[in-house]
Write a protein that holds these residues in place. Structure first.
Motif, PDB file in Angstrom:
ATOM      1  N   GLY A  12     -43.007  -6.655 -16.104  1.00 23.49           N
ATOM      2  CA  GLY A  12     -42.153  -7.285 -15.121  1.00 23.49           C
ATOM      3  C   GLY A  12     -42.882  -8.318 -14.298  1.00 23.49           C
ATOM      4  O   GLY A  12     -43.961  -8.777 -14.633  1.00 23.49           O
ATOM      5  N   LEU A  13     -42.300  -8.676 -13.176  1.00 24.72           N
ATOM      6  CA  LEU A  13     -42.838  -9.721 -12.319  1.00 24.72           C
ATOM      7  C   LEU A  13     -43.929  -9.165 -11.441  1.00 24.72           C
ATOM      8  O   LEU A  13     -43.730  -8.175 -10.752  1.00 24.72           O
ATOM      9  N   ASN A 531     -38.796  -8.399  -5.361  1.00 21.52           N
ATOM     10  CA  ASN A 531     -38.778  -9.172  -6.605  1.00 21.52           C
ATOM     11  C   ASN A 531     -38.426 -10.638  -6.399  1.00 21.52           C
ATOM     12  O   ASN A 531     -37.960 -11.309  -7.328  1.00 21.52           O
ATOM     13  N   THR A 532     -38.673 -11.134  -5.203  1.00 21.09           N
ATOM     14  CA  THR A 532     -38.281 -12.497  -4.861  1.00 21.09           C
ATOM     15  C   THR A 532     -39.375 -13.169  -4.044  1.00 21.09           C
ATOM     16  O   THR A 532     -39.990 -12.544  -3.184  1.00 21.09           O
ATOM     17  N   GLN A 533     -39.615 -14.433  -4.331  1.00 23.74           N
ATOM     18  CA  GLN A 533     -40.450 -15.275  -3.483  1.00 23.74           C
ATOM     19  C   GLN A 533     -39.575 -16.395  -2.940  1.00 23.74           C
ATOM     20  O   GLN A 533     -38.771 -16.979  -3.667  1.00 23.74           O
ATOM     21  N   PHE A 534     -39.776 -16.697  -1.664  1.00 28.17           N
ATOM     22  CA  PHE A 534     -38.941 -17.686  -0.983  1.00 28.17           C
ATOM     23  C   PHE A 534     -39.823 -18.552  -0.103  1.00 28.17           C
ATOM     24  O   PHE A 534     -40.729 -18.036   0.559  1.00 28.17           O
ATOM     25  N   SER A 535     -39.571 -19.863  -0.100  1.00 27.81           N
ATOM     26  CA  SER A 535     -40.314 -20.756   0.785  1.00 27.81           C
ATOM     27  C   SER A 535     -39.371 -21.791   1.367  1.00 27.81           C
ATOM     28  O   SER A 535     -38.361 -22.159   0.756  1.00 27.81           O
ATOM     29  N   VAL A 536     -39.699 -22.252   2.573  1.00 28.19           N
ATOM     30  CA  VAL A 536     -38.924 -23.302   3.221  1.00 28.19           C
ATOM     31  C   VAL A 536     -39.881 -24.232   3.937  1.00 28.19           C
ATOM     32  O   VAL A 536     -40.914 -23.808   4.456  1.00 28.19           O
ATOM     33  N   PRO A 575     -35.023 -10.370 -11.502  1.00 24.86           N
ATOM     34  CA  PRO A 575     -34.301  -9.099 -11.423  1.00 24.86           C
ATOM     35  C   PRO A 575     -34.681  -8.110 -12.511  1.00 24.86           C
ATOM     36  O   PRO A 575     -34.652  -6.898 -12.290  1.00 24.86           O
ATOM     37  N   ILE A 576     -34.999  -8.618 -13.703  1.00 24.87           N
ATOM     38  CA  ILE A 576     -35.429  -7.770 -14.807  1.00 24.87           C
ATOM     39  C   ILE A 576     -36.582  -8.449 -15.524  1.00 24.87           C
ATOM     40  O   ILE A 576     -36.831  -9.638 -15.355  1.00 24.87           O
ATOM     41  N   GLN A 577     -37.275  -7.678 -16.355  1.00 25.31           N
ATOM     42  CA  GLN A 577     -38.537  -8.112 -16.949  1.00 25.31           C
ATOM     43  C   GLN A 577     -38.464  -9.462 -17.638  1.00 25.31           C
ATOM     44  O   GLN A 577     -39.355 -10.295 -17.488  1.00 25.31           O
ATOM     45  N   TRP A 578     -37.395  -9.737 -18.377  1.00 21.17           N
ATOM     46  CA  TRP A 578     -37.367 -10.913 -19.242  1.00 21.17           C
ATOM     47  C   TRP A 578     -36.507 -12.056 -18.690  1.00 21.17           C
ATOM     48  O   TRP A 578     -36.186 -13.005 -19.405  1.00 21.17           O
TER      49      TRP A 578
END
Length: 715
Positions: A12-13, A531-536, A575-578
């Motif tokens: 996964g991620l 499971n998320t990266q966010f930038s502003v 959200p999921i591995q692939w």
């Protein structure tokens, strides 16, 4: 290379930490990890060893997987830098080579002429033309051409072979000591791989007589690796006037050494291209039925170009630090035939030829030294950069059906730039770190013009301070504040001009050799959502009042002081591995900042950009990608009374890998057959049946729905 998994799941991620041979760290990574193999890798924030005119030769000695993408790592100096690697590039449907650069959030890459001509770029409220404020390099070798026959900072990356690109590194803004000329809006470095896993062959075909082949291999020779890549493409496009773009590309790279013992590479590159152009066309001619939407006015427009390059780069230990170096030489030529206003000269027409024939020599050396001071971690980087452009001929001629009948101007130019730079990274506490940088540039110009009045010499210097402050992390969130000075150089011919070359009498005003820019950036990055990266990023960029040299006229044109403000948002979700989903949104406001009754809008300044992508790499062998790309309206004249229409495109690609060696895929570009435009202008032109010039919108349409099929094999 070592590979370690942490407490997170084995697939996964993941957050990945690189420890490099030179002591730097490269972090903030997303990756698909499957059966202990790294098959998808994208670095969102990476402090590079040397970048955009430097030597991007960091070698990864260790990869540590620390779990899913739920934490912040690394030491970026702004929220506006990053790296995208080949695994993600492979899953992006790309119609033209230049569109690879759209991995930079907020960057739009289009075309207004034949595919052999440099792309048109839009970023941070700029219509960058062909690259004026976007510094572009390939393996540290600069691509932008100062004092160019067609446009200042001309950036043609058609010599790049997409399958051999290992990563695209980007830095937006003026906050990095290593980046100099043309980097006010940003800097992009495309980095080639040193080898391929096995010999590979790619064959593509599609509509409009599209044919392309690519072959690459990397045998072991003399204790090192020789990478060989060859590419050939032939493209007619959807145009009524078949484009007949013939593209020939070759790459040789020999690499010896790796890891802590240092590395040495020598690279040879050759590219040639010939094409016919369908430039932008007047809207009135399409509406009247005089020409088709994909039609033409002048059937003899087109061009030819070549770029031959040789470079040597190395890295090694030096004292308690590491050193990186680069030397390069480039032989470049462009012969471009254009006609944008058609018949304002009723007798001869308005076609013109632009010629650029030059040799480029340059290099960079940098030293990186980590140390502790009173218990605080420090990193000192210092370096020098030199570039010399020996332009044997840069000319502008009037032509009829490609035959010259008048010389507007013809010059020989020698332009040399020198730079020294240094930066100091300091970690004051666990929640505070700073980067202080300083850069000094000096330029010498020498112009030998066909009109003696326009010959002469000039020089200019500029000191550019930089500062970055990073706070955090708190709750998996970091905050950034950046400020710095940047610049772009103006055409050398404009620094010595005295009279308009069109008549040899009318006085012409000289340009400022170096145009200063002041940028600021306030941003954050966070991993607070699972499971998320966010930038502003909230940014601003102010450019000094300047004069521009107009290559299409051979003279100068007054411009004005300007200011740009904007917001950029980027997110990536696994959200999921692939499956990876990414989205980029950008808004900008560009204005002239002085008082002028003409208005304060900057023509061509796109106001909003949106990009959403999906990348799939399923264990069953199915893979694919889809991208939605939108750029909004822009003023076409200063009073905002004429505006371009927005452009929205969707591209899709799907394929299947089988027998571990073969891959078949199909791509559909412009899935919904949009009738939008790649670019729009507003100016005067005159058709053959008209008695006087007419102000009108001139546009270059996006290509219609196009299908291409790719078959590749490795052995």
């Amino acid at each position: 290379m070592k590979f370690h998994t942490g407490r997170g799941p084995p697939a996964g991620l993941c957050g990945v930490s690189f420890s490099t041979r030179d002591g730097w760290s490269a972090h903030m990574v997303r990756a698909n990890v499957r059966r202990n193999s790294l098959v998808g890798l994208t670095v969102l924030s990476l402090p590079l060893v040397s970048f955009a005119g430097g030597v991007p030769t960091t070698v990864i000695d260790e990869v540590i997987v620390t779990g899913r993408l739920d934490r912040l790592q690394g030491t970026p100096v702004s929220a506006s830098q990053g790296v995208v690697t080949d695994e993600q590039l492979d899953l992006r449907p790309v119609l033209r080579t230049g569109e690879l650069m759209e991995v930079v959030p907020g960057l739009i890459v289009t075309q207004h002429s034949g595919d052999g001509k440099a792309n048109q770029f839009f970023l941070r409220g700029f219509n960058l033309d062909h690259g004026t404020d976007l510094a572009t390099s390939v393996d540290g070798v600069p691509v932008n051409m100062p004092t160019h026959g067609h446009g200042q900072g001309y950036t043609d990356i058609n010599f790049v072979i997409p399958e051999l690109v290992q990563a695209i590194e980007y830095r937006k803004g003026t906050y990095y000591a290593e980046t100099g000329n043309f980097s006010a809006a940003g800097a992009v470095n495309m980095r080639y791989r040193h080898k391929v896993d096995s010999p590979m062959f790619v064959v593509e075909g599609g509509q409009d007589n599209y044919k392309r082949g690519m072959a690459a291999a990397s045998p072991e020779i003399g204790g090192g690796t020789l990478l060989v890549g060859l590419e050939y493409a032939q493209i007619d496009g959807p145009w009524v006037l078949e484009e007949n773009y013939d593209k020939r590309n070759g790459l040789l790279r020999y690499t010896h050494g790796a890891g802590k013992d240092g590395q040495f590479s020598i690279t040879a590159q050759a590219y040639e291209g010939d094409w016919r152009s369908t430039d932008q066309v007047p809207l009135r001619a399409v509406r009247s039925g005089e020409i088709d939407r994909f039609g033409f006015i002048d059937p003899t427009d087109g061009g030819s170009t070549h770029r031959y390059g040789l470079s040597v780069d190395w890295n090694a230990s030096l004292g308690k630090g590491t050193t990186t170096g680069l030397l390069y030489a480039v032989d470049y030529n462009l012969n471009l035939i254009s006609n944008f206003s058609y018949f304002t000269d009723a007798e001869n027409g308005d076609q013109f030829q632009q010629v650029d024939d030059r040799r480029i020599y340059g290099g960079e050396w940098a030293w990186h030294r980590p140390f502790d001071w009173q218990g605080r971690e420090q990193e000192l980087t210092t370096g020098v950069q030199v570039r010399h452009d020996d332009i044997g001929k840069v000319g502008l001629y009037r032509t009829i059906a490609r035959e010259r009948f008048d010389t507007v101007r013809e010059d020989a130019v020698k332009q040399t730039s020198y730079a020294v730079f240094s930066s100091l990274d300091t970690r004051w506490t666990d929640k505070l770190r700073t980067t202080v940088g300083l850069r000094a540039d000096h330029f010498d110009f020498d112009v030998d013009a066909n009109l003696a009045e326009n010959s002469g010499s000039a020089s200019d210097s500029l000191v550019s301070p930089k500062l970055a402050i990073v706070l955090g992390p708190w709750s998996k969130t970091e905050f950034f504040f950046d400020v710095g000075r940047g610049f772009h150089s103006n055409d050398a011919r404009g620094t010595t001009i005295r009279v308009d070359p069109a008549d040899g009498v009318t006085p012409a005003e000289r340009v400022n050799p170096l145009v200063k820019a002041l940028g600021t950036d306030v941003g954050l990055r966070t991993a607070i959502v699972p499971n998320t990266q966010f930038s502003v990023s909230l940014w601003s960029l102010d450019l000094d009042s300047e004069l521009l040299f107009i290559g299409d006229a051979g003279t100068t044109e007054a411009s004005r002081e300007s200011e740009r403000r904007g917001v950029e948002i980027a997110a990536i979700w696994n959200p999921i591995q692939w499956l990876i989903v990414d989205a980029d949104l950008a808004w900008s406001k560009a204005r002239f900042s002085d008082d002028d009754p003409a208005g304060d809008r900057i023509p061509g300044a796109v106001e909003n950009v949106a990009s959403v992508g999906v990348a799939i790499d399923h264990p069953s062998g199915w893979f694919g990608g889809a991208r939605f790309r939108h750029f909004g309206k822009a003023p076409l004249i200063e009073d905002n009374s004429v505006r371009s229409e927005p452009t929205t495109l969707v591209n899709l690609e799907a394929g299947y890998r089988f027998a571990k060696r073969y891959k078949v895929s199909a791509a559909v570009y412009n899935v919904f057959d949009s009738k939008d435009s790649d670019i729009t202008y507003f100016y005067e032109s005159q058709l053959a049946n008209e008695s006087e010039p007419v102000e009108d919108i001139h546009f270059h349409p996006v290509e219609p729905r196009t299908v291409r099929v790719t078959v590749s094999a490795s052995f």
